[in-house]
Design a protein around this motif. Structure first.
Motif, short mmCIF file in Angstrom:
data_model
loop_
_atom_site.label_atom_id
_atom_site.label_comp_id
_atom_site.label_asym_id
_atom_site.label_seq_id
_atom_site.Cartn_x
_atom_site.Cartn_y
_atom_site.Cartn_z
N ARG B 128 -0.92 6.94 4.32
CA ARG B 128 -1.78 6.71 3.17
C ARG B 128 -1.06 7.06 1.89
NH1 ARG B 128 -7.18 5.83 4.18
NH2 ARG B 128 -7.69 6.13 6.36
N ASP B 131 0.52 3.97 0.96
CA ASP B 131 -0.43 2.90 0.64
C ASP B 131 -1.07 3.12 -0.71
OD1 ASP B 131 -0.69 0.87 2.71
OD2 ASP B 131 -1.12 2.55 4.03
N TYR B 137 -4.54 2.65 -4.00
CA TYR B 137 -4.20 1.90 -2.79
C TYR B 137 -3.66 0.51 -3.09
CZ TYR B 137 -5.97 5.32 0.48
OH TYR B 137 -6.15 6.45 1.21
N GLY B 140 -1.33 -0.73 -0.42
CA GLY B 140 -2.06 -1.01 0.81
C GLY B 140 -2.82 -2.32 0.73
N THR B 143 -0.45 -5.32 0.84
CA THR B 143 0.04 -5.66 2.18
C THR B 143 -1.09 -6.24 3.03
OG1 THR B 143 -0.15 -3.33 2.67
CG2 THR B 143 2.06 -4.20 2.49
N ARG B 152 -2.86 -2.51 6.30
CA ARG B 152 -2.09 -1.85 5.25
C ARG B 152 -0.82 -1.26 5.87
NH1 ARG B 152 -2.76 3.57 5.64
NH2 ARG B 152 -4.56 4.32 6.79
N LEU B 153 0.01 -0.65 5.02
CA LEU B 153 1.30 -0.16 5.51
C LEU B 153 1.13 0.79 6.70
CD1 LEU B 153 2.99 0.47 2.06
CD2 LEU B 153 3.65 -1.24 3.74
#
Lengths: 316, 273
Positions: B128, B131, B137, B140, B143, B152-153
């Motif tokens: 996190r 992200d 975020y 995140g 992505t 997300r990552l």
């Protein structure tokens, strides 16, 4: 149909019990029944599809098969034995498994320290451009006072809490940003090195080297090592994404993720120790000489722990 | 009805992911979207804030007599534990669900549909920190858009995904109208009725209660009138024709597949009973 419906409802019932997580109450018989019912539901779903029995039946079966499928999971729940073995074996091994990354991270951290320290020693004004001048003065004043009197216990606890909150957060960030192809971790390592080097050298130039170094050496054994370890893991994470070798990126990550998480968790544990030391021991009124000796011993202990623990039975 | 069929196929935004079980059965998961996950996150954030304020009040009340620094230090450690531990421990312990996710009906699973273990939970939640970079975020969410599977990552690194938990209840087949138009099975077979047609009629009756009277007549007319015309029974209530077809069709089907109830196909043989 009625039989099947009864079976599906029974499966739903067992599923609900499994999902609420009180699996302790579920006996072997019920588990066998679950597996059986789940398999039947799977084949019912296949039939429902091939014979086109309609969206209703199909989506209903799809949903219960999906729920059932989630119940199968790898058995990996750390218990007390795991906890002990983590420190005697898993963590140091995981560190050694990525020793080249650790070496690289050490260099990325230490070289900036040396360069900025050298620069600040030659021209202390450089420190002002690298760090907030007001903060520099404050730190210098703090070390000028020294720790002869020690601190109140309350203040020690407060600072320990602060170090936990702050430093472990930094370490996690140092690891996580490695996902940007290692760049984030490299950035944080170099940044921390530059800041640390500048501040440290400035305080030493101001003439408080004994007070500063004796403060830092004790918890530094844990803190600096842990930052380097999480940075190293972040770089490794990034490198796996850049060059996953013969695997797909996802598979390469999967292969190494336990190792990486082990190092990050271990680093977090080291930072907890560091926070306690930094809160209670480093600022204590002990003579600088004693702090240097204890600090030196801690460094030797930490490094030999990481290099030697769990060697027995380690696969190459 | 026909209009819907003539529309160009629309690519759906809420995507589905197919998973194959060891039993060689494919089934689908519906992925949770950005908005549901964001709501779950905000809910969890509120809960976290609640935990921190309640527990820290208790901590301060019970420890501040010793020293205020001690309480402050404990509160900071608590904040750390909640910030990094909340998601990791809950998702690990409760099969990928946190209270926020539960409320939104979403869950974290491995991409092969199995529950996540501790390592994956730790991986996706420690990441996190990446992200969240550089704010709100952003990394995140970006992505999530680009992976196409809404991950997300942290999900990518841990090989996890967030799915919508679907509960789709199995509707009972309500009793068919008793005054249905009886259709001989032979006549039905001559019409060349296929399984799919019977399934549609079956579903029509299962959902009959959802339609208004007019709408039901309309649908029944579309389905039933062509058959009525062929069978030369125009003028009959199409809904009653459909009911007759379903009964006759199920008779045919159970004579094909249904040697016993246990081997008959779900949704058909029972429907006739």
């Amino acid at each position: 149909m009625e039989q099947r419906r009864a079976r599906w409802e029974r499966l739903e019932h067992v599923l609900r019990r499994l999902e609420t997580g009180r699996s302790g109450k579920i006996d072997q018989h019920e588990l066998d029944e679950f597996v059986h019912l789940y398999r039947m539901a799977c084949s019912d779903l296949a039939r429902a599809r091939s014979q086109d029995l309609g969206d209703d039946v199909e989506s209903y079966l799809n949903a219960i098969v999906a729920r059932g499928h989630k119940q199968f999971r790898p058995r990996t729940s750390p218990d007390r034995r795991h906890f002990f073995e983590f420190f005697t074996r898993d963590f140091p091994r995981a560190v050694r498994a990525q020793k080249w990354y650790v070496l690289a991270a050490t260099l990325l951290f230490v070289v900036p320290i040396v360069i900025t320290a050298w620069a600040v020693v030659n021209d202390p004004d450089i420190a002002y451009s690298l760090s907030d001048p007001a903060q520099l003065e404050m730190l210098t004043d703090a070390y000028a006072e020294g720790h002869q009197g020690g601190r109140s216990e309350g203040e020690d606890s407060l600072m320990t809490g602060f170090y936990v909150h702050n430093n472990v957060g930094i370490a996690f960030r140092c690891f996580a940003t490695g996902v940007f192809f290692g760049l984030g971790s490299i950035f944080f390592l170099v940044l921390n090195g530059v800041m640390g080097g500048a501040v440290g050298a400035y305080i030493c130039v101001a003439g408080y080297s004994e007070s500063f170094l004796s403060f830092v050496i004790g918890h530094g054994a844990f803190e600096l090592t842990a930052i380097v370890l999480s940075g190293a893991t972040g770089i490794k994470l990034g490198m796996i994404l850049v060059n996953p070798g013969p695997y797909s990126r996802i598979d390469a990550l999967k292969l190494k993720s336990r190792q990486m998480i082990n190092v990050v968790l271990g680093a977090a544990a080291m930072l907890l120790v560091a926070a306690l030391l930094e809160g209670f021991w480093s600022p204590s009124g002990a003579a600088p000489m004693i702090k240097f000796i204890v600090g030196g011993v801690l460094w030797v202990l930490v490094i030999s722990y990481l290099m030697l623990a769990g060697r027995v039975g380690e696969s190459r | 009805m026909n209009q819907v069929g003539s529309l160009a196929p629309v690519k759906r935004i809420s995507e589905k992911v197919s998973v194959q079980t060891p039993e060689q059965i494919q089934f689908e998961f519906e992925l949770a979207g950005v908005s549901a996950r964001m709501m779950a996150y905000l809910l969890d954030l509120l809960i976290r804030a609640g935990i921190i304020s309640v527990v820290s009040t208790i901590l301060v009340l019970t420890t501040s007599w010793a020293s205020e620094g001690l309480s402050a230090g404990l509160v900071l450690i608590l904040a750390f534990v909640v910030e990094w531990g909340y998601n990791t421990l809950l998702e690990w312990r409760f099969n990928g669900v946190t209270p926020g996710k539960k409320a939104l009906g979403i869950r974290v699973v491995r991409t092969d549909g199995v529950s996540i273990d501790f390592v994956r939970s730790a991986m996706r939640n420690f990441l996190r920190a990446a992200d969240i970079f550089p704010f709100f975020y952003a990394a995140g969410v970006l992505t999530m858009f680009f992976t196409g599977t809404q991950r997300r990552l942290g999900d990518l690194a841990a090989d996890t995904m967030v799915i919508r938990e679907k509960r789709s209840p199995l509707r009972e087949l309500p009793p068919l109208p008793s005054n249905l138009v009886e259709i001989p099975t032979g006549a039905l077979m001559q019409l060349g009725i296929r399984d799919r047609d019977l399934t549609i009629i079956d579903e029509f009756f299962r959902r009959r209660h959802l339609f208004s009277e007019d709408r039901a007549d309309e649908i029944a007319a579309v389905l039933g009138d062509p058959v009525a015309k062929k069978l030369k029974i125009e003028g009959e209530d199409p809904e009653l024709v459909l009911a007759g077809m379903l009964v006759a069709g199920n008779e045919v089907r159970s004579s094909w597949y249904g040697r016993s109830t246990a081997t008959s196909i779900p949704g058909t043989a029972g429907g006739a009973r």
